[in-house]
Design an enzyme around this catalytic site. Sequence first.
Site, PDB file in Angstrom:
ATOM      1  N   SER A 199       0.798  -1.236   0.000  1.00  0.00           N
ATOM      2  CA  SER A 199       0.000   0.000   0.000  1.00  0.00           C
ATOM      3  C   SER A 199       0.827   1.281   0.000  1.00  0.00           C
ATOM      4  O   SER A 199       0.267   2.373  -0.125  1.00  0.00           O
ATOM      5  CB  SER A 199      -0.964   0.006   1.190  1.00  0.00           C
ATOM      6  OG  SER A 199      -2.104  -0.773   0.898  1.00  0.00           O
ATOM      7  N   LYS A 247       0.192   3.673  -2.782  1.00  0.00           N
ATOM      8  CA  LYS A 247      -0.799   4.751  -2.751  1.00  0.00           C
ATOM      9  C   LYS A 247      -0.161   6.132  -2.654  1.00  0.00           C
ATOM     10  O   LYS A 247      -0.824   7.142  -2.924  1.00  0.00           O
ATOM     11  CB  LYS A 247      -1.773   4.536  -1.591  1.00  0.00           C
ATOM     12  CG  LYS A 247      -2.663   3.298  -1.751  1.00  0.00           C
ATOM     13  CD  LYS A 247      -3.669   3.208  -0.618  1.00  0.00           C
ATOM     14  CE  LYS A 247      -4.611   2.030  -0.786  1.00  0.00           C
ATOM     15  NZ  LYS A 247      -4.001   0.738  -0.419  1.00  0.00           N
ATOM     16  N   SER A 257      -6.134   3.710   4.280  1.00  0.00           N
ATOM     17  CA  SER A 257      -5.568   2.920   3.188  1.00  0.00           C
ATOM     18  C   SER A 257      -6.657   2.179   2.421  1.00  0.00           C
ATOM     19  O   SER A 257      -6.465   1.049   1.961  1.00  0.00           O
ATOM     20  CB  SER A 257      -4.528   1.922   3.726  1.00  0.00           C
ATOM     21  OG  SER A 257      -3.705   1.449   2.678  1.00  0.00           O
TER      22      SER A 257
END
Length: 448
Positions: A95, A98, A157
């Site tokens: 993640s 991102k 997230s």
Amino acid sequence: MDEGEKGKLKWNRRAAVCKRAVSSFLAVWMVVMTLGTAASYAASDNKSDTGAGVSAAPGGSFTLGDGVAAAILIDAATGQVLYEQNADQPRPPASMTKMMTEYIVLEKIKNKQLTWDTMVTTSKEAASTPVDGSQIYLAEGDQHSVEDLYIAMAVGSANDATIALASHIAGSEAGFVDLMNETAATLGLKTARFTGATGLQADTIITARDTAKLAEIILREDPDFLKYSSIPSYKFRPRDTKPMINWNWMLESNKDVTNFKQFAYEGVDGMKTGYIAESGYNFTGTAERNGMRLISVVMGAKTMQSRFFETAKLFDYGFNNFESKTIVAPKSVVENVKTVKISKGAKTNVAVVTETDVTFLVRKGGESKVEVLETKVKPADELVAPIPAGEPVGTVTYAYTDGSGKQLQKTVNLVTSEEAKKGSWWRLMFRGVRNFFAGLFSGIVDLF
């Protein structure tokens, strides 16, 4: 006993004495060598093996835990590397991907292509996001502002919020991935290969070094990032029973939160965690103390908690052993380039100084050496008066060498320290005549 036998006996006695003396010397020499070798081995055993890419700290050595696959620590202001371990090994960021999605959204807002209030309609693609990761359970057709979706991505997230933004910007996640890779190439992230907007894909890869570089760019170009990455919790909908909790447990604001206070670290206000089975536990963090901001990246930690503990080690190492040091003040005169020649000015040259300061992170208490490595100035025919004060006319590169022999370099502009006024036609005419006769005289002299 005749004279021959007496001589032979005397020679044998002398030989015996010499033999005993040589034997004694050899015995002493062996003892000394043995002690010396032992001391050498002892000294060698007392040296810590810092491993590849590990920087030695004053008064000892510094290493991360065995569970960390890759890591790096840099100065956010300059990109100067303070520590690295397998920093050029491409790995799945999970993640932390991102951060690129967040950067693109921030750039769209900065360029007036989006606003925080823009309403985004949840696409079928976003509503179909697999449930095996963080999400806020968007339904197809739901409408939410860019800001709400951005916070859901930055704090919780949320994968579905991320894809909702991606498909709104580029029509689909696949289209947005193309934009991510184009942006990575523009930013010079040579190892980045994005295959999704969320980081759920194991074939998305990037190195710790390029991840830190992306973080550095975000902090420099989009200060709003920290406004959102530092939010400890956020209720996405009024009807939600519980708020989203920021996955970054190191936020300084968690210092009084029972579950997270053991992880809270002074000065931490970002950036992004990440985990998939193929990557292990990752974390890109940033912290600021006394005007010095550091960026850390830890990849492949074995547990959710250890990625934060190892990050704390990196920050401790940076803040405890380095300090910001200005080696050249702004508006400084460079010894070998005090002036530059100009054309059509009231004077034939103009004074110059450095435009900005030159600052590095240096080891506390370490000796240092500073030198001018290179200067470049524009030719006079490119510097035509009038020239205002503060006009860039060249560059100077400084080299800083610390006590360990490591050299750092920084290039800054040379600018005019005063206005260079245009010369009157009368002055320029007489200067031209003078230069003509000076050249003519020089040519005549050369004939002889």
